[in-house]
Enzyme design. Structure first.
Site, PDB file in Angstrom:
ATOM      1  N   TYR A  62      11.367 -23.787  13.859  1.00 46.94           N
ATOM      2  CA  TYR A  62      10.865 -22.465  13.522  1.00 46.94           C
ATOM      3  C   TYR A  62      12.027 -21.600  13.040  1.00 46.94           C
ATOM      4  O   TYR A  62      12.771 -21.025  13.813  1.00 46.94           O
ATOM      5  CB  TYR A  62      10.197 -21.809  14.728  1.00 46.94           C
ATOM      6  CG  TYR A  62       8.956 -22.514  15.225  1.00 46.94           C
ATOM      7  CD1 TYR A  62       8.305 -23.473  14.454  1.00 46.94           C
ATOM      8  CD2 TYR A  62       8.422 -22.233  16.473  1.00 46.94           C
ATOM      9  CE1 TYR A  62       7.176 -24.127  14.916  1.00 46.94           C
ATOM     10  CE2 TYR A  62       7.289 -22.869  16.938  1.00 46.94           C
ATOM     11  CZ  TYR A  62       6.673 -23.821  16.159  1.00 46.94           C
ATOM     12  OH  TYR A  62       5.548 -24.463  16.630  1.00 46.94           O
ATOM     13  N   PRO A 211      -5.019 -21.127  18.285  1.00 44.64           N
ATOM     14  CA  PRO A 211      -6.137 -20.963  19.229  1.00 44.64           C
ATOM     15  C   PRO A 211      -7.154 -19.905  18.841  1.00 44.64           C
ATOM     16  O   PRO A 211      -8.298 -19.954  19.307  1.00 44.64           O
ATOM     17  CB  PRO A 211      -5.424 -20.582  20.533  1.00 44.64           C
ATOM     18  CG  PRO A 211      -4.167 -19.903  20.082  1.00 44.64           C
ATOM     19  CD  PRO A 211      -3.748 -20.652  18.851  1.00 44.64           C
ATOM     20  N   THR A 216     -15.600 -20.064  10.436  1.00 49.57           N
ATOM     21  CA  THR A 216     -16.828 -19.344  10.065  1.00 49.57           C
ATOM     22  C   THR A 216     -17.572 -18.797  11.281  1.00 49.57           C
ATOM     23  O   THR A 216     -18.459 -17.950  11.122  1.00 49.57           O
ATOM     24  CB  THR A 216     -17.770 -20.271   9.283  1.00 49.57           C
ATOM     25  OG1 THR A 216     -18.089 -21.415  10.089  1.00 49.57           O
ATOM     26  CG2 THR A 216     -17.126 -20.728   7.986  1.00 49.57           C
TER      27      THR A 216
END
Length: 286
Positions: A62, A211, A216
């Site tokens: 990262y 998470p 949709t």
């Protein structure tokens, strides 16, 4: 406000609150380079601990390295991280924004953990996870090297990321005690359902990444929106996290953000209680 109501789980040699924080988004665009606002990134990390977060997930890739460096700057007290478990990952290389090729050669994995120890300023990593199994290297070689991290005291616990049940069983057969798995899983993406059930049976922590991404299901008039009507002031993202926390006692969600306001919104999910009917409706909606 506190995440205490999210429950607890033993991880990294400590008891931690199950609603954690994922430290990927405190880097630059494409998870590359420093954050746009360095001071806000530090505030997010410190505020997470103030809100009761005791599990922070990061990775050497990262930035690369930026997230680990910021965690040390913000949270290291001179001796360590106190009650906070800092988990990190290794096994990916970075060549530019959003580029993540795996490299599972044993000597590279060793370099990963040794450099993470230095950057985080600790003698042992609480939880070190293989970011991806490298298909070009026999997985047993990767598992064997990771086991040596435990044997040598470089890590307290180890885990795997983006795996299936067969991978975990193979690791266990190779003598690797898998403490955690980290796969994409949320209300809208249940592809890791079999793995989650296996982890629940085995008592292995399941750390779902992305998470809050409900797809949709979060659309206006959709299932999450309908349940939100019963909880004034509650967001669909908070409901998605509340569903995860109830789905299994081994789930440890790690929503990530680069702003204090969004962090506080995510952490408030610990206080959201779904009724049996609401939980079942969301479960059936996928």
């Amino acid at each position: 406000m506190s995440v205490a109501n999210s429950g607890t789980i033993d991880l990294g040699g400590k008891t931690v609150h199950r609603l954690g924080y994922g430290a990927m988004r405190i880097t630059g665009p494409g998870i590359w380079g420093p954050p746009k606002d360095h001071d806000e990134a530090v505030r997010v990390l410190r505020r997470s601990v103030e809100l009761g977060v005791t599990f922070i997930d990061t990775a050497d890739s990262y930035g690369p390295f930026v997230s680990e460096d910021l965690i040390k700057e913000a949270l290291h007290d001179g001796t360590g991280y106190g009650d906070v478990v800092v988990a990190t990952k290794g096994g990916l290389t970075r060549h530019g924004p959003d580029v993540w090729p795996p490299l599972g050669r044993p000597e590279y994995l060793r370099q990963c953990i040794l450099m993470s120890l230095r950057r985080l300023g600790v003698e042992r990593i609480d939880l070190w996870q293989l970011h991806r199994i490298d298909a070009k290297v026999p997985r047993e070689e990767q598992f064997g090297e990771i086991k040596s991290f435990l044997d040598e005291g470089l890590a307290k616990q180890v885990g795997l990321s983006e795996v299936d049940v067969d991978d975990v069983k193979a690791a266990q057969a190779a003598g690797l005690p898998v403490a955690s798995v980290q796969n994409r899983y949320n209300l809208g993406d249940r592809r890791a359902e079999e793995l989650l059930d296996f982890c629940t049976e085995q008592g292995i922590a399941f750390i779902p990444w992305a998470p809050v991404d409900a797809g949709t299901l979060a659309r206006p008039g959709g299932p999450l929106d309908a349940v939100a009507g019963n909880h004034p002031g509650t967001t669909t993202g908070q409901l998605a996290l509340a569903w995860l926390l109830r789905r299994s006692p081994v789930i440890v969600p790690i929503p990530g953000t680069s702003s204090v306001g969004h962090l506080e919104e995510n952490c408030a999910a610990a206080d959201v209680e779904l009724t049996d009917e609401e939980f079942q409706a969301l479960t059936d909606a996928a």
